[in-house]
Scaffold this motif. Structure first.
Motif, short mmCIF file in Angstrom:
data_model
loop_
_atom_site.label_atom_id
_atom_site.label_comp_id
_atom_site.label_asym_id
_atom_site.label_seq_id
_atom_site.Cartn_x
_atom_site.Cartn_y
_atom_site.Cartn_z
N HIS A 1 0.82 -1.20 0.00
CA HIS A 1 0.00 0.00 0.00
C HIS A 1 0.86 1.26 0.00
O HIS A 1 0.49 2.26 -0.59
N VAL A 2 2.00 1.19 0.69
CA VAL A 2 2.89 2.35 0.74
C VAL A 2 3.40 2.67 -0.66
O VAL A 2 3.42 3.84 -1.07
N GLU A 3 3.78 1.64 -1.42
CA GLU A 3 4.26 1.87 -2.79
C GLU A 3 3.18 2.52 -3.63
O GLU A 3 3.46 3.42 -4.41
N TRP A 4 1.93 2.05 -3.49
CA TRP A 4 0.84 2.62 -4.25
C TRP A 4 0.65 4.09 -3.88
O TRP A 4 0.49 4.94 -4.75
N GLU A 6 2.84 6.14 -2.73
CA GLU A 6 3.95 6.91 -3.29
C GLU A 6 3.77 7.15 -4.79
O GLU A 6 4.02 8.24 -5.28
N ARG A 7 3.32 6.11 -5.50
CA ARG A 7 3.10 6.24 -6.95
C ARG A 7 1.97 7.21 -7.26
O ARG A 7 1.98 7.89 -8.28
N LYS A 8 0.95 7.26 -6.40
CA LYS A 8 -0.24 8.04 -6.67
C LYS A 8 -0.23 9.43 -6.01
O LYS A 8 -1.23 10.12 -6.01
N THR A 9 0.89 9.83 -5.42
CA THR A 9 0.99 11.14 -4.79
C THR A 9 1.78 12.08 -5.71
O THR A 9 2.89 11.77 -6.12
N VAL A 14 -2.98 13.02 -3.16
CA VAL A 14 -3.04 11.61 -3.48
C VAL A 14 -4.20 11.41 -4.46
O VAL A 14 -5.27 11.99 -4.29
N TYR A 15 -3.95 10.60 -5.50
CA TYR A 15 -4.93 10.39 -6.55
C TYR A 15 -5.45 8.95 -6.53
O TYR A 15 -4.72 8.02 -6.21
N GLY A 27 -0.67 11.16 4.77
CA GLY A 27 -0.51 10.65 6.13
C GLY A 27 -1.73 9.90 6.63
O GLY A 27 -1.62 8.82 7.23
N VAL A 28 -2.91 10.45 6.39
CA VAL A 28 -4.16 9.80 6.81
C VAL A 28 -4.32 8.47 6.08
O VAL A 28 -4.65 7.44 6.68
N LEU A 29 -4.07 8.48 4.77
CA LEU A 29 -4.20 7.25 4.00
C LEU A 29 -3.15 6.22 4.39
O LEU A 29 -3.44 5.02 4.46
N LEU A 30 -1.95 6.68 4.70
CA LEU A 30 -0.89 5.77 5.12
C LEU A 30 -1.27 5.06 6.41
O LEU A 30 -1.10 3.85 6.55
#
Length: 186
Positions: A1-4, A6-9, A14-15, A27-30
């Motif tokens: 999830h962290v990789e996703w 990072e890719r979507k920020t 965040v997208y 941060g909230v999503l993480l």
């Protein structure tokens, strides 16, 4: 999830998988990611296109350019959802829109079991309240109107397309992708 994440920020935003900005911060999503499940709702391409037209440009004709662009959007979005599913099989469930319409209580039960949730069915029993059609698009649906489930279940949306439009959709869609989703989903 962290990789996703990072890719979507991009630029502190965040997208979503569909590339729409989300209202929550990185941060909230993480912090939520450790309990994240994915429910992927799918539609057949012809239904997707007629629904999009109905909600996004109801008073404009559906041109070949619109169809090609919407098919590209469909192919791109569904490719991303497939990747998301394959990366997170243990926490992802695919549900065809028609299946929800045909037997929503069975679908809700399967969602509850798959995600190990408390009973969901009673939470959504107030059918009079407007609901957002999508977290990405924010459209409101008036539940006071009669929703014609046959429109999707019996593919009545095909009546809104002429033969050349159907052929254009059929030739522009990645049918292997559509088949994969419908063979993988509930």
């Amino acid at each position: 999830h962290v990789e996703w994440l990072e890719r979507k920020t991009k630029n502190s935003k965040v997208y979503s998988v569909d590339n729409h900005p989300l209202k929550y911060s990185y941060g909230v999503l993480l912090s939520a990611a450790k309990n994240l499940n994915y429910l992927i709702s799918i539609k057949k391409p012809h239904a997707f296109i007629t629904s999009y037209k109905k909600f996004r440009f109801p008073n404009k004709p559906l041109t070949d350019r619109h169809i090609i662009d919407l098919c590209q959007t469909y192919n791109t979005s569904y490719s991303r959802w497939k990747s998301l599913y394959l990366e997170n099989k243990k926490t992802s469930l695919i549900v065809p829109h028609e299946t929800v319409l045909h037997d929503y209580s069975h679908v809700l039960h399967n969602i509850e079991v798959f995600f190990k949730l408390d009973k969901l069915s009673n939470r959504y029993s107030n059918e009079t309240q407007p609901v957002k059609a999508s977290t990405d698009h924010g459209l409101l649906i008036d539940r006071g109107k009669i929703f014609n489930t046959d429109y999707y279940i019996k593919q009545e949306y095909l009546k809104e397309l002429n033969t050349s439009q159907i052929k254009l959709i059929d030739s522009s869609i990645d049918n292997n992708l559509v088949d994969w989703f419908y063979n993988t989903g509930l």
